[in-house]
Write a protein that holds these residues in place. Sequence first.
Motif, PDB file in Angstrom:
ATOM      1  N   GLU A  74       0.817  -1.196   0.163  1.00  0.00           N
ATOM      2  CA  GLU A  74       0.000   0.108   0.394  1.00  0.00           C
ATOM      3  C   GLU A  74       0.599   1.138  -0.052  1.00  0.00           C
ATOM      4  OE1 GLU A  74      -3.728  -1.593   2.536  1.00  0.00           O
ATOM      5  OE2 GLU A  74      -2.035  -0.523   3.353  1.00  0.00           O
ATOM      6  N   VAL A  75       1.830   1.018   0.951  1.00  0.00           N
ATOM      7  CA  VAL A  75       2.982   2.468   0.951  1.00  0.00           C
ATOM      8  C   VAL A  75       3.683   2.176  -0.601  1.00  0.00           C
ATOM      9  CG1 VAL A  75       4.974   2.890   1.625  1.00  0.00           C
ATOM     10  CG2 VAL A  75       3.775   2.632   3.285  1.00  0.00           C
ATOM     11  N   ALA A  76       3.974   1.666  -1.721  1.00  0.00           N
ATOM     12  CA  ALA A  76       4.487   1.678  -2.626  1.00  0.00           C
ATOM     13  C   ALA A  76       3.328   2.209  -3.544  1.00  0.00           C
ATOM     14  CB  ALA A  76       4.837   0.336  -3.182  1.00  0.00           C
ATOM     15  N   ASP A  77       2.015   1.817  -3.451  1.00  0.00           N
ATOM     16  CA  ASP A  77       1.167   2.146  -4.064  1.00  0.00           C
ATOM     17  C   ASP A  77       0.855   3.287  -3.870  1.00  0.00           C
ATOM     18  OD1 ASP A  77      -1.173   1.154  -6.241  1.00  0.00           O
ATOM     19  OD2 ASP A  77      -2.226   1.872  -4.788  1.00  0.00           O
ATOM     20  N   GLU A  78       0.851   4.498  -2.793  1.00  0.00           N
ATOM     21  CA  GLU A  78       0.458   5.619  -2.622  1.00  0.00           C
ATOM     22  C   GLU A  78       1.822   5.978  -3.454  1.00  0.00           C
ATOM     23  OE1 GLU A  78      -1.063   9.290  -1.131  1.00  0.00           O
ATOM     24  OE2 GLU A  78      -2.076   6.885  -1.620  1.00  0.00           O
ATOM     25  N   ILE A  79       2.642   5.538  -2.980  1.00  0.00           N
ATOM     26  CA  ILE A  79       4.350   6.785  -4.150  1.00  0.00           C
ATOM     27  C   ILE A  79       3.766   6.320  -5.458  1.00  0.00           C
ATOM     28  CG2 ILE A  79       6.337   6.999  -4.359  1.00  0.00           C
ATOM     29  CD1 ILE A  79       7.198   5.113  -1.931  1.00  0.00           C
ATOM     30  N   ASP A 132       2.365   1.493 -14.909  1.00  0.00           N
ATOM     31  CA  ASP A 132       2.413   0.354 -16.065  1.00  0.00           C
ATOM     32  C   ASP A 132       1.837  -0.762 -15.265  1.00  0.00           C
ATOM     33  OD1 ASP A 132       1.937  -0.788 -18.448  1.00  0.00           O
ATOM     34  OD2 ASP A 132       3.901  -0.949 -18.404  1.00  0.00           O
ATOM     35  N   ILE A 133       3.808  -0.605 -14.169  1.00  0.00           N
ATOM     36  CA  ILE A 133       3.159  -2.482 -13.280  1.00  0.00           C
ATOM     37  C   ILE A 133       1.715  -2.142 -12.499  1.00  0.00           C
ATOM     38  CG2 ILE A 133       4.468  -3.500 -10.951  1.00  0.00           C
ATOM     39  CD1 ILE A 133       6.816  -2.787 -13.012  1.00  0.00           C
ATOM     40  N   PHE A 134       1.532  -0.968 -11.944  1.00  0.00           N
ATOM     41  CA  PHE A 134       0.286  -0.424 -10.294  1.00  0.00           C
ATOM     42  C   PHE A 134      -1.002  -0.902 -10.917  1.00  0.00           C
ATOM     43  CE2 PHE A 134       3.860   0.180  -6.858  1.00  0.00           C
ATOM     44  CZ  PHE A 134       3.612  -0.718  -6.216  1.00  0.00           C
ATOM     45  N   HIS A 135      -0.704  -0.428 -12.743  1.00  0.00           N
ATOM     46  CA  HIS A 135      -2.439  -0.974 -13.183  1.00  0.00           C
ATOM     47  C   HIS A 135      -2.656  -2.303 -13.652  1.00  0.00           C
ATOM     48  CE1 HIS A 135      -5.787  -0.500 -16.174  1.00  0.00           C
ATOM     49  NE2 HIS A 135      -4.978  -1.056 -16.274  1.00  0.00           N
ATOM     50  N   GLY A 136      -1.745  -3.464 -12.988  1.00  0.00           N
ATOM     51  CA  GLY A 136      -1.727  -4.573 -13.758  1.00  0.00           C
ATOM     52  C   GLY A 136      -2.189  -5.810 -11.965  1.00  0.00           C
ATOM     53  N   PHE A 137      -1.403  -4.624 -11.217  1.00  0.00           N
ATOM     54  CA  PHE A 137      -0.913  -5.618  -9.768  1.00  0.00           C
ATOM     55  C   PHE A 137      -2.086  -5.794  -8.908  1.00  0.00           C
ATOM     56  CE2 PHE A 137       3.342  -6.248 -11.441  1.00  0.00           C
ATOM     57  CZ  PHE A 137       3.587  -7.540 -11.613  1.00  0.00           C
ATOM     58  N   ASP A 138      -2.647  -6.659  -7.680  1.00  0.00           N
ATOM     59  CA  ASP A 138      -3.006  -6.015  -6.661  1.00  0.00           C
ATOM     60  C   ASP A 138      -2.835  -6.971  -5.861  1.00  0.00           C
ATOM     61  OD1 ASP A 138      -4.464  -8.400  -6.692  1.00  0.00           O
ATOM     62  OD2 ASP A 138      -6.537  -7.567  -7.196  1.00  0.00           O
ATOM     63  N   ALA A 139      -2.404  -6.186  -4.310  1.00  0.00           N
ATOM     64  CA  ALA A 139      -1.810  -6.975  -3.110  1.00  0.00           C
ATOM     65  C   ALA A 139      -1.934  -8.427  -3.493  1.00  0.00           C
ATOM     66  CB  ALA A 139      -1.363  -5.869  -2.005  1.00  0.00           C
ATOM     67  N   LYS A 140      -3.302  -8.363  -2.533  1.00  0.00           N
ATOM     68  CA  LYS A 140      -3.524 -10.767  -2.903  1.00  0.00           C
ATOM     69  C   LYS A 140      -3.066 -11.474  -3.984  1.00  0.00           C
ATOM     70  CE  LYS A 140      -7.989 -13.291  -2.329  1.00  0.00           C
ATOM     71  NZ  LYS A 140      -9.053 -14.119  -3.631  1.00  0.00           N
ATOM     72  N   ASN A 141      -3.170 -11.350  -5.252  1.00  0.00           N
ATOM     73  CA  ASN A 141      -2.740 -11.848  -6.537  1.00  0.00           C
ATOM     74  C   ASN A 141      -0.971 -12.138  -6.545  1.00  0.00           C
ATOM     75  OD1 ASN A 141      -4.900 -13.243  -7.329  1.00  0.00           O
ATOM     76  ND2 ASN A 141      -5.190 -10.202  -8.663  1.00  0.00           N
ATOM     77  N   VAL A 142      -0.415 -10.936  -5.529  1.00  0.00           N
ATOM     78  CA  VAL A 142       0.686 -10.901  -6.120  1.00  0.00           C
ATOM     79  C   VAL A 142       1.042 -11.828  -4.488  1.00  0.00           C
ATOM     80  CG1 VAL A 142       2.929  -9.719  -5.145  1.00  0.00           C
ATOM     81  CG2 VAL A 142       1.434  -8.314  -6.987  1.00  0.00           C
ATOM     82  N   LEU A 143       0.472 -12.071  -3.243  1.00  0.00           N
ATOM     83  CA  LEU A 143       1.045 -12.731  -2.530  1.00  0.00           C
ATOM     84  C   LEU A 143       0.686 -14.685  -2.781  1.00  0.00           C
ATOM     85  CD1 LEU A 143      -0.636 -10.354   0.995  1.00  0.00           C
ATOM     86  CD2 LEU A 143       2.133 -11.241  -0.724  1.00  0.00           C
TER      87      LEU A 143
END
Length: 117
Positions: free
Chosen positions: A5-10, A76-87
Amino acid sequence: MTLFEVADEIHRRLAGIFLRDANGRRPVDGGTTKFQEDPHWRDLILFYEYFHGDNGAGLGASHQTGWTGLVSVLIDIFHGFDAKNVLETQRERLQTRLVREQVGGQEIDEDEPALVK
């Protein structure tokens, strides 16, 4: 906040400098009418060396992307990622999918993990 979430906010704050706001203006272009309104220029984004702390207007050199070129990668990256799927997905599968989608422009099979929020 989690680290994701911190990375997404930045990412959101940095991207906000370059993306159009509700009025269709990009903070990076400041008060430059040609870059804000001219249809031949408004989609040509310059990656400046520095930014005004209050309004985000680009300052300094605009011919060398340097670190600001990374903002396009973050978008580009944050458009396609969410934390749940990454984990929940193996790292190698995520990397492969990201490269195939973002670099190769390939569509992905339905049985592969979704990265979209």
